[in-house]
Design a protein around this motif. Structure first.
Motif, mmCIF file in Angstrom:
data_model
loop_
_atom_site.group_PDB
_atom_site.id
_atom_site.type_symbol
_atom_site.label_atom_id
_atom_site.label_comp_id
_atom_site.label_asym_id
_atom_site.label_seq_id
_atom_site.Cartn_x
_atom_site.Cartn_y
_atom_site.Cartn_z
ATOM 1 N N LEU A 163 9.967 44.580 0.699
ATOM 2 C CA LEU A 163 10.962 45.532 1.187
ATOM 3 C C LEU A 163 11.433 45.167 2.592
ATOM 4 C CD1 LEU A 163 9.407 48.864 -0.112
ATOM 5 C CD2 LEU A 163 11.601 47.902 -0.812
ATOM 6 N N ALA A 218 20.863 51.024 4.482
ATOM 7 C CA ALA A 218 20.062 50.440 3.401
ATOM 8 C C ALA A 218 18.830 49.741 3.968
ATOM 9 C CB ALA A 218 20.914 49.462 2.595
ATOM 10 N N ALA A 219 19.006 49.031 5.089
ATOM 11 C CA ALA A 219 17.869 48.362 5.718
ATOM 12 C C ALA A 219 16.846 49.374 6.213
ATOM 13 C CB ALA A 219 18.357 47.487 6.874
ATOM 14 N N ASP A 237 16.527 42.240 -3.839
ATOM 15 C CA ASP A 237 16.654 43.641 -3.442
ATOM 16 C C ASP A 237 16.210 44.572 -4.568
ATOM 17 O OD1 ASP A 237 17.713 42.512 -1.229
ATOM 18 O OD2 ASP A 237 19.647 43.528 -1.310
ATOM 19 N N GLN A 279 16.956 38.722 -8.241
ATOM 20 C CA GLN A 279 17.691 39.633 -7.357
ATOM 21 C C GLN A 279 16.675 40.348 -6.466
ATOM 22 O OE1 GLN A 279 20.951 41.904 -9.298
ATOM 23 N NE2 GLN A 279 20.312 40.904 -11.195
ATOM 24 N N TRP A 326 12.760 47.003 -4.936
ATOM 25 C CA TRP A 326 12.867 48.455 -5.063
ATOM 26 C C TRP A 326 12.222 48.958 -6.353
ATOM 27 C CZ3 TRP A 326 13.244 52.100 -1.792
ATOM 28 C CH2 TRP A 326 13.941 51.944 -0.595
ATOM 29 N N THR A 377 13.919 42.412 2.200
ATOM 30 C CA THR A 377 15.219 42.882 1.721
ATOM 31 C C THR A 377 15.946 43.697 2.796
ATOM 32 O OG1 THR A 377 16.323 43.801 -0.211
ATOM 33 C CG2 THR A 377 14.556 45.097 0.664
ATOM 34 N N ALA A 414 14.809 50.718 3.311
ATOM 35 C CA ALA A 414 13.822 49.752 2.831
ATOM 36 C C ALA A 414 12.618 49.696 3.771
ATOM 37 C CB ALA A 414 14.464 48.373 2.709
ATOM 38 N N GLN A 432 17.803 41.218 4.887
ATOM 39 C CA GLN A 432 19.018 40.767 4.207
ATOM 40 C C GLN A 432 20.111 41.820 4.274
ATOM 41 O OE1 GLN A 432 17.548 39.822 0.315
ATOM 42 N NE2 GLN A 432 16.247 38.141 1.042
ATOM 43 N N ALA A 433 19.720 43.076 4.100
ATOM 44 C CA ALA A 433 20.702 44.161 4.177
ATOM 45 C C ALA A 433 21.294 44.259 5.575
ATOM 46 C CB ALA A 433 20.050 45.485 3.779
#
Length: 426
Positions: free
Chosen positions: A246, A261-262, A225, A223, A229, A249, A265, A252-253
């Motif tokens: 990060l 969220a992006a 993400d 996973q 984190w 991810t 990160a 992807q966000a």
């Protein structure tokens, strides 16, 4: 007590009765059963869902339920500096309807507005008032139970149900469950209140939390993400590998539409970037995404940090444009107009796309405020912006290319192929 109530009715209150020694509780319960005919009332307040020992039977009981979401919102709104936006939702979620938690967490957010953004990897540190009650119970547990409870606190429920974390077993957690700190059922362990997780998490030194984060990360390699984190939460020094994870991810966000969220990160990735150019690049990308989330204060903070870490003129101009946007968003019209007109003039020769973005925002401010002096400044700057475009069209600056008029710069900032700038086509 009976003697004191002879002159006037008497109220005896024992708050935090869960901390009273058993002898004191026995004395109070003994007296309570013999005072029914006296003008006297005895009131005990205790944490938990069970009455204190000695008061289990024959005592009227009022169980205070958590505040409803509307009532919790009204309590937050009554605070001197109530949290807004996403921070408000996080405070409501972490407080779980606890009035003291709502008040204390709102103070934490007011003192450190960025605290809420760090909850992606770790819970908000509770205040001393909140932590003392839970930390006292945690300190009485066996070492094996403390280790299991810390792993459960470092992970969140999805982490624990998605992967078998070594050491987090029903047997290891049994003492913590008996103490009322956690519940264990077929779906896994669940803290009895979000504040319990927060207090346990911050009851140990950073080194122990980092070790637990790395152990959780090892179970979550599938996973990306969560894996990234947890590694970031364990990092104390800059680490380009974790920063790159990060950034991946964040991409992807962003594809899923999670702009906030992006941005979080990328912000954390910037903090872990060893080189200043990477710091500035990731902070600027985070600021652009934070705009999509509509968080003006966050955008200004990120863009201001770009200015502190880079001397690159292009990045600085783009950061100033983001600051101007944030000032518009927060209705600081005079500051916004000055910032945006300055950006437009500075960017006009080399980055016309950014210059025209700034002019567009400045025009919005001038229109909304009706400020005549601002309108004059805008028209003056606009006249200077048109001249390079005219010279470009006549060939005096050379024919427009994919790299001219800021086209290449706009593509690298947004990640998409934009339409050619109006300055190239008119």
């Amino acid at each position: 007590m009976s003697h004191l109530s002879e002159d006037h009715p008497l109220l005896v209150v024992a708050d935090d009765a869960q901390w009273l020694d058993r002898g004191s509780l026995d004395t109070l319960s003994f007296a309570a059963r013999r005072l029914e005919a006296e003008p006297l009332a005895l009131l005990l307040a205790a944490r938990g869902n069970l009455p204190p020992p000695g008061f289990e039977r024959d005592s009227p009981e009022l169980l205070l339920e958590p505040l409803s979401t509307p009532d919790a919102g009204r309590l937050l709104d009554a605070q001197p500096h109530p949290p807004r936006g996403q921070a408000r939702e996080q405070v409501l979620a972490q407080a779980g309807g606890n009035p003291m938690a709502l008040i204390e967490l709102s103070r934490v957010i007011a003192a450190d507005p960025a605290a809420g953004r760090r909850w992606a990897a770790e819970p908000l540190p509770p205040t001393e008032r909140l932590a003392a009650v839970i930390a006292g119970l945690y300190g009485t547990l066996l070492e094996s139970a403390q280790e299991a409870l810390l792993l459960a606190a470092v992970a969140d429920s999805p982490d624990l149900t998605a992967a078998a974390v070594p050491g987090v077993t029903a047997e290891a957690l049994a003492p913590a469950e008996k103490a009322g700190l956690i519940r264990v059922d077929s779906s896994g362990p669940h803290f009895t209140h979000p504040l319990v997780r927060s207090a346990v998490y911050h009851a140990v030194p950073f080194a122990e939390r980092a070790s637990a984060h790395r152990k959780i990360a090892d179970t979550l390699r599938g996973q990306p993400d969560l894996y990234a984190w947890h590694l970031a939460a364990a990092a104390l020094e800059p680490d380009e590998r974790v920063a790159s994870l990060l950034e991946e991810t964040a991409a992807q966000a962003q594809q899923r539409g999670g702009a906030a969220a992006a941005a979080r990160a990328l912000e954390r990735g910037a903090e872990l970037s060893p080189s200043e150019p990477d710091q500035a690049r990731r902070l600027l990308a985070a600021a652009t995404l934070a705009q999509s989330a509509g968080q003006g204060d966050w955008v200004q903070d990120l863009a201001t940090r770009v200015l502190k870490v880079t001397a690159d003129p292009d990045l600085r101009i783009a950061a100033q444009l983001d600051i101007g946007w944030a000032q518009v968003w927060s209705s600081r019209h005079a500051d916004a107009l000055a910032t945006l007109l300055s950006v437009a003039e500075e960017a006009s020769d080399r980055l016309p796309v950014i210059a025209w973005d700034a002019i567009g925002l400045a025009a919005t401010v001038a229109y909304q405020t009706g400020d005549r002096s601002g309108r004059k400044k805008l028209l003056s700057t606009l006249g200077r912006l048109r001249e390079p475009c005219r010279r470009l069209q006549t060939g005096r600056l050379g024919a427009p290319t994919s790299g001219g008029c800021g086209y290449k710069r706009a593509r690298t900032r947004s990640g998409k192929e934009p339409k050619p700038s109006p300055t190239c086509t008119r």
